[in-house]
Design a protein around this motif. Structure first.
Motif, short mmCIF file in Angstrom:
data_model
loop_
_atom_site.label_atom_id
_atom_site.label_comp_id
_atom_site.label_asym_id
_atom_site.label_seq_id
_atom_site.Cartn_x
_atom_site.Cartn_y
_atom_site.Cartn_z
N PHE A 110 0.78 -1.24 -0.04
CA PHE A 110 -0.12 0.10 0.06
C PHE A 110 0.90 1.10 0.09
CE2 PHE A 110 -2.75 3.37 2.05
CZ PHE A 110 -3.82 2.79 1.31
N LEU A 111 2.05 1.32 0.76
CA LEU A 111 2.91 2.57 0.85
C LEU A 111 3.56 2.61 -0.61
CD1 LEU A 111 4.13 4.51 2.63
CD2 LEU A 111 5.96 2.73 3.20
N GLU A 112 4.07 1.46 -0.90
CA GLU A 112 4.65 1.58 -2.60
C GLU A 112 3.74 2.06 -3.40
OE1 GLU A 112 6.01 -2.12 -2.74
OE2 GLU A 112 7.72 -2.38 -1.19
N GLU A 113 2.51 1.93 -3.61
CA GLU A 113 1.54 2.16 -4.33
C GLU A 113 1.28 3.70 -4.04
OE1 GLU A 113 -1.85 -0.20 -3.67
OE2 GLU A 113 -1.25 -1.88 -5.14
N ALA A 114 1.04 4.08 -2.88
CA ALA A 114 0.96 5.68 -2.79
C ALA A 114 2.09 6.32 -3.24
CB ALA A 114 1.00 5.81 -0.84
N PHE A 115 3.55 5.76 -3.09
CA PHE A 115 4.69 6.45 -3.55
C PHE A 115 4.57 6.52 -5.32
CE2 PHE A 115 8.92 6.80 -5.26
CZ PHE A 115 9.42 7.70 -4.27
N ARG A 116 4.00 5.32 -5.71
CA ARG A 116 4.15 5.48 -7.31
C ARG A 116 2.99 6.38 -7.56
NH1 ARG A 116 2.17 0.71 -8.01
NH2 ARG A 116 0.10 1.32 -8.64
N ALA A 152 1.92 16.35 11.14
CA ALA A 152 1.56 14.89 11.37
C ALA A 152 0.35 14.47 11.98
CB ALA A 152 2.67 14.31 12.46
N GLY A 153 -0.46 13.53 11.60
CA GLY A 153 -1.87 13.33 11.88
C GLY A 153 -2.01 11.61 11.85
N ARG A 154 -2.81 11.04 12.64
CA ARG A 154 -3.00 9.83 12.74
C ARG A 154 -3.88 9.17 11.47
NH1 ARG A 154 -4.39 7.59 18.82
NH2 ARG A 154 -2.34 7.64 19.67
N GLY A 155 -3.32 8.16 10.64
CA GLY A 155 -4.06 7.71 9.52
C GLY A 155 -3.52 8.12 8.35
N TYR A 156 -2.50 8.90 8.23
CA TYR A 156 -2.07 9.68 7.18
C TYR A 156 -0.64 8.97 6.82
CZ TYR A 156 -6.00 12.86 7.88
OH TYR A 156 -7.35 13.45 8.26
N LEU A 157 -0.20 8.05 7.00
CA LEU A 157 1.11 7.61 7.02
C LEU A 157 1.44 7.71 5.49
CD1 LEU A 157 3.00 5.14 9.13
CD2 LEU A 157 3.02 4.80 6.94
N ALA A 158 0.75 6.93 4.74
CA ALA A 158 1.04 6.60 3.40
C ALA A 158 0.84 8.11 2.70
CB ALA A 158 0.09 5.47 2.78
N TYR A 159 -0.04 8.61 2.63
CA TYR A 159 -0.25 10.04 1.90
C TYR A 159 0.64 11.04 2.25
CZ TYR A 159 -2.72 13.86 0.08
OH TYR A 159 -3.13 15.13 -0.55
N GLY A 160 0.75 11.20 3.58
CA GLY A 160 1.72 12.27 3.95
C GLY A 160 3.09 11.83 3.87
N THR A 161 3.72 10.64 3.61
CA THR A 161 4.95 10.04 3.47
C THR A 161 5.19 10.33 2.05
OG1 THR A 161 5.00 8.51 5.20
CG2 THR A 161 6.78 8.13 3.28
N ALA A 162 4.19 10.00 1.16
CA ALA A 162 4.47 10.02 -0.29
C ALA A 162 4.40 11.77 -0.69
CB ALA A 162 3.21 9.61 -1.27
N LYS A 163 3.52 12.35 -0.23
CA LYS A 163 3.59 13.99 -0.36
C LYS A 163 4.85 14.56 0.08
CE LYS A 163 -0.18 14.42 -2.62
NZ LYS A 163 -0.04 14.59 -4.01
N ALA A 164 5.42 14.16 1.38
CA ALA A 164 6.70 14.59 1.85
C ALA A 164 7.78 14.26 0.77
CB ALA A 164 6.95 13.94 3.09
N ALA A 165 7.77 13.02 0.30
CA ALA A 165 8.75 12.72 -0.68
C ALA A 165 8.65 13.58 -1.94
CB ALA A 165 8.68 11.06 -1.09
N LEU A 166 7.41 13.92 -2.51
CA LEU A 166 7.19 14.73 -3.63
C LEU A 166 7.79 16.08 -3.43
CD1 LEU A 166 5.99 15.02 -6.49
CD2 LEU A 166 4.01 15.53 -5.42
N ALA A 167 7.67 16.56 -2.24
CA ALA A 167 8.03 17.88 -1.76
C ALA A 167 9.71 17.91 -1.89
CB ALA A 167 8.04 18.45 -0.44
#
Length: 262
Positions: A110-116, A152-167
Motif C-alpha cells: 500500500f505504501l509503495e502504491e502511494a509512492f508510485r 503529522a496526524g494519525r491515519g495519514y502515514l502513506a499519503y503524508g509520506t508520499a507527499k513529503a517525498a514529492l516535496a
C-alpha cells in the motif's frame, strides 16, 4: 504592467488529474492566462467539459483520457503536448492521492502504491517533458504536494509520506534542471473538491474543520490554481526548488480521523 507577468501567451501546458477539482481549476486558469492545455484524467466526459471551458477562454485543448497511476501513461503526455501544440512549456503534476489507513493496516505494498501514484508518476512526466522544455528554451514544473507532507496526524502515514517525498523530489529536481527549467510545488491544505463531498454535506463536520483552520475556511480549487499560475508564469521566474504552502495556515491536520491508541 505587473499583471503582464502573469500572462502565458503562446505557452503549452500539461495538467494531470484535470477532470475536476484542483486540476480542472488549474487548467482553466492557465488557459485564461493564454496557454494551450493538454488535459488528462480517467474520465473522458469530465475532460471534455473542462476542454470546453479552455476553448471558451480562446485557447486550444487536447483531451487525453488515461490511467495516470501508470507512470508510462503519464510520461506519454509530453509527446501528446508536442504533437498537438508543437511545444511544451508547463507541467502541472496534480494527479495523486491515497486513502487514510491506520499504520497496522498499511502494508508495504500500500505504501509503495502511494509512492508510485504521487511521486513516480510526477517523475515520469517531468523526465519525459524536460527535453521538449529545453527545446523551447525552458519551462516550469509544479507538483501538487500537501500540508500532510509536513504536519503529522494519525491515519495519514502513506499519503503524508508520499507527499513529503514529492516535496523533496521538487527540491532535488529543481537542482538538476536549473537554470532553464524551474521546479516548484504547492503544499495544499483542505480543499473543497469532490474528494470532500462528505465534509461539504455535513455542516457540523465542516464547521469543526473550519474552526481548526487559522483562516477559518476551507480552500477552493481556485486558491490553488492561482498559486500554480504564479509559479508557472514569468511572475515566478526567480523561484525554483520551493514549496509554496497554500493551506489556510494549518499547523496540524484539521480532520481528526478518531483513531484510538493501540
Amino acid at each position: 504592467m505587473i499583471l503582464d507577468r502573469f500572462r502565458l501567451t503562446g505557452r503549452a501546458a500539461v495538467v494531470t488529474g484535470a477532470g475536476r477539482g484542483i486540476g480542472a481549476a488549474t487548467a482553466v486558469a492557465l488557459a485564461e492566462a493564454g496557454a494551450d492545455v493538454v488535459l488528462s484524467a480517467r474520465t473522458a466526459d469530465q475532460l471534455r467539459e473542462i476542454a470546453a471551458q479552455v476553448e471558451a477562454a480562446g485557447r486550444r485543448a487536447e483531451v487525453v483520457p488515461a490511467d495516470l497511476s501508470d507512470p508510462a501513461a503519464a510520461a506519454a503526455l509530453a509527446d501528446a503536448a508536442t504533437g498537438a501544440f508543437g511545444r511544451l512549456d508547463i507541467v502541472v503534476n496534480n494527479v495523486g492521492g491515497t486513502l487514510p489507513r491506520p499504520l497496522l493496516e498499511t502494508s508495504p505494498r500500500f505504501l509503495e502504491e502511494a509512492f508510485r501514484f504521487n511521486v513516480s508518476t510526477a517523475h515520469a512526466l517531468t523526465r519525459a517533458a524536460a527535453p521538449a522544455m529545453l527545446a523551447a528554451g525552458g519551462g516550469a514544473v509544479v507538483n501538487i504536494s500537501s500540508a500532510l507532507g509536513r504536519v503529522a496526524g494519525r491515519g495519514y502515514l502513506a499519503y503524508g509520506t508520499a507527499k513529503a517525498a514529492l516535496a523533496h523530489y521538487t527540491r532535488l529536481a529543481a537542482a538538476d534542471l536549473a537554470p532553464k527549467i524551474r521546479v516548484n510545488a504547492v503544499a495544499v491544505g483542505t480543499v473543497l473538491t469532490s474528494a470532500l463531498e462528505v465534509v461539504a454535506a455535513n455542516p457540523e463536520l465542516k464547521g469543526r474543520m473550519e474552526q481548526a483552520t487559522p483562516l477559518r475556511r476551507l480552500g477552493e480549487p481556485e486558491d490553488i490554481a492561482a498559486a500554480v499560475l504564479y509559479l508557472t508564469s514569468p511572475a515566478g521566474a526567480y523561484v525554483t526548488g520551493k514549496l509554496l504552502e497554500v493551506d489556510g495556515g494549518l499547523q496540524a491536520p484539521n480532520l481528526d480521523l478518531g483513531l484510538p491508541d493501540l
